[in-house]
Design a protein around this motif. Structure first.
Motif, PDB file in Angstrom:
ATOM      1  N   PRO A 109       0.828  -1.208   0.000  1.00 24.31           N
ATOM      2  CA  PRO A 109       0.000   0.000   0.000  1.00 24.31           C
ATOM      3  C   PRO A 109       0.867   1.265   0.000  1.00 24.31           C
ATOM      4  O   PRO A 109       1.870   1.339   0.702  1.00 24.31           O
ATOM      5  CB  PRO A 109      -0.810  -0.109   1.288  1.00 24.31           C
ATOM      6  N   TYR A 110       0.476   2.223  -0.831  1.00 26.93           N
ATOM      7  CA  TYR A 110       1.161   3.508  -0.936  1.00 26.93           C
ATOM      8  C   TYR A 110       0.143   4.627  -0.781  1.00 26.93           C
ATOM      9  O   TYR A 110      -1.011   4.487  -1.155  1.00 26.93           O
ATOM     10  CB  TYR A 110       1.805   3.670  -2.314  1.00 26.93           C
TER      11      TYR A 110
ATOM     12  N   GLY B 147       2.445  19.563   1.963  1.00 26.87           N
ATOM     13  CA  GLY B 147       1.964  20.497   2.974  1.00 26.87           C
ATOM     14  C   GLY B 147       0.881  19.926   3.880  1.00 26.87           C
ATOM     15  O   GLY B 147       0.458  20.585   4.828  1.00 26.87           O
ATOM     16  N   ASN B 148       0.444  18.710   3.617  1.00 26.48           N
ATOM     17  CA  ASN B 148      -0.630  18.093   4.394  1.00 26.48           C
ATOM     18  C   ASN B 148      -0.028  17.271   5.534  1.00 26.48           C
ATOM     19  O   ASN B 148       0.065  16.052   5.480  1.00 26.48           O
ATOM     20  CB  ASN B 148      -1.504  17.222   3.491  1.00 26.48           C
ATOM     21  N   GLU B 149       0.384  17.971   6.584  1.00 25.67           N
ATOM     22  CA  GLU B 149       1.034  17.322   7.716  1.00 25.67           C
ATOM     23  C   GLU B 149       0.087  16.391   8.471  1.00 25.67           C
ATOM     24  O   GLU B 149       0.523  15.370   9.009  1.00 25.67           O
ATOM     25  CB  GLU B 149       1.628  18.366   8.644  1.00 25.67           C
ATOM     26  N   ALA B 150      -1.198  16.710   8.487  1.00 32.37           N
ATOM     27  CA  ALA B 150      -2.168  15.854   9.180  1.00 32.37           C
ATOM     28  C   ALA B 150      -2.231  14.474   8.522  1.00 32.37           C
ATOM     29  O   ALA B 150      -2.215  13.442   9.203  1.00 32.37           O
ATOM     30  CB  ALA B 150      -3.549  16.507   9.189  1.00 32.37           C
TER      31      ALA B 150
ATOM     32  N   THR C 296       1.009  12.513   9.215  1.00 34.21           N
ATOM     33  CA  THR C 296       1.010  11.995  10.586  1.00 34.21           C
ATOM     34  C   THR C 296       0.077  10.797  10.706  1.00 34.21           C
ATOM     35  O   THR C 296       0.426   9.787  11.331  1.00 34.21           O
ATOM     36  CB  THR C 296       0.594  13.096  11.583  1.00 34.21           C
ATOM     37  N   LEU C 297      -1.085  10.882  10.099  1.00 31.42           N
ATOM     38  CA  LEU C 297      -2.042   9.778  10.118  1.00 31.42           C
ATOM     39  C   LEU C 297      -1.418   8.513   9.533  1.00 31.42           C
ATOM     40  O   LEU C 297      -1.474   7.437  10.126  1.00 31.42           O
ATOM     41  CB  LEU C 297      -3.300  10.157   9.335  1.00 31.42           C
ATOM     42  N   TYR C 298      -0.810   8.643   8.358  1.00 32.36           N
ATOM     43  CA  TYR C 298      -0.202   7.478   7.706  1.00 32.36           C
ATOM     44  C   TYR C 298       1.008   6.966   8.488  1.00 32.36           C
ATOM     45  O   TYR C 298       1.209   5.764   8.600  1.00 32.36           O
ATOM     46  CB  TYR C 298       0.185   7.806   6.264  1.00 32.36           C
ATOM     47  N   LYS C 299       1.806   7.867   9.036  1.00 31.96           N
ATOM     48  CA  LYS C 299       2.962   7.448   9.830  1.00 31.96           C
ATOM     49  C   LYS C 299       2.501   6.647  11.048  1.00 31.96           C
ATOM     50  O   LYS C 299       3.069   5.606  11.371  1.00 31.96           O
ATOM     51  CB  LYS C 299       3.769   8.665  10.283  1.00 31.96           C
ATOM     52  N   ASN C 300       1.446   7.110  11.697  1.00 39.06           N
ATOM     53  CA  ASN C 300       0.905   6.400  12.865  1.00 39.06           C
ATOM     54  C   ASN C 300       0.297   5.052  12.491  1.00 39.06           C
ATOM     55  O   ASN C 300       0.175   4.167  13.334  1.00 39.06           O
ATOM     56  CB  ASN C 300      -0.125   7.262  13.589  1.00 39.06           C
ATOM     57  N   ALA C 301      -0.064   4.891  11.224  1.00 37.51           N
ATOM     58  CA  ALA C 301      -0.622   3.626  10.736  1.00 37.51           C
ATOM     59  C   ALA C 301       0.474   2.685  10.216  1.00 37.51           C
ATOM     60  O   ALA C 301       0.175   1.635   9.665  1.00 37.51           O
ATOM     61  CB  ALA C 301      -1.643   3.895   9.631  1.00 37.51           C
ATOM     62  N   GLY C 302       1.743   3.094  10.368  1.00 35.76           N
ATOM     63  CA  GLY C 302       2.842   2.224   9.982  1.00 35.76           C
ATOM     64  C   GLY C 302       3.469   2.509   8.630  1.00 35.76           C
ATOM     65  O   GLY C 302       4.299   1.738   8.152  1.00 35.76           O
ATOM     66  N   PHE C 303       3.084   3.611   7.986  1.00 33.60           N
ATOM     67  CA  PHE C 303       3.671   3.967   6.701  1.00 33.60           C
ATOM     68  C   PHE C 303       5.006   4.674   6.915  1.00 33.60           C
ATOM     69  O   PHE C 303       5.187   5.392   7.890  1.00 33.60           O
ATOM     70  CB  PHE C 303       2.728   4.879   5.904  1.00 33.60           C
ATOM     71  N   GLU C 304       5.931   4.467   5.975  1.00 29.97           N
ATOM     72  CA  GLU C 304       7.253   5.076   6.026  1.00 29.97           C
ATOM     73  C   GLU C 304       7.434   6.004   4.829  1.00 29.97           C
ATOM     74  O   GLU C 304       6.906   5.740   3.753  1.00 29.97           O
ATOM     75  CB  GLU C 304       8.335   3.998   5.942  1.00 29.97           C
TER      76      GLU C 304
END
Length: 64
Positions: free
Chosen positions: A15-16, A22-25, A28-36
């Motif tokens: 998944p990508y 500029g969409n920091e929200a 952050t959401l994707y990072k918290n869901a395990g995205f790198e």
């Protein structure tokens, strides 16, 4: 409306997401869901005024 065309160089088996730089929200959401963070796509989104915005390509590694 922004261009949401698929990136043909990315693996179809992972998944990508490509949030606007500029969409920091969203980032952050994707990072918290395990995205790198994978890379930055320069000029990925086209704006109606002719300018463009970069996208942050984020990938999630799936466990086998």
């Amino acid at each position: 409306m922004k261009n949401l065309s698929p990136d043909r160089k990315l693996s179809p088996h992972r998944p990508y997401h490509r949030p606007d730089i500029g969409n920091e929200a969203a980032q952050t959401l994707y990072k918290n869901a395990g995205f790198e963070l994978l890379n930055i796509r320069k000029g990925y989104y086209r704006n109606p005024d002719g300018t463009s915005d970069d996208a942050v390509v984020m990938m999630k590694r799936l466990k086998p």
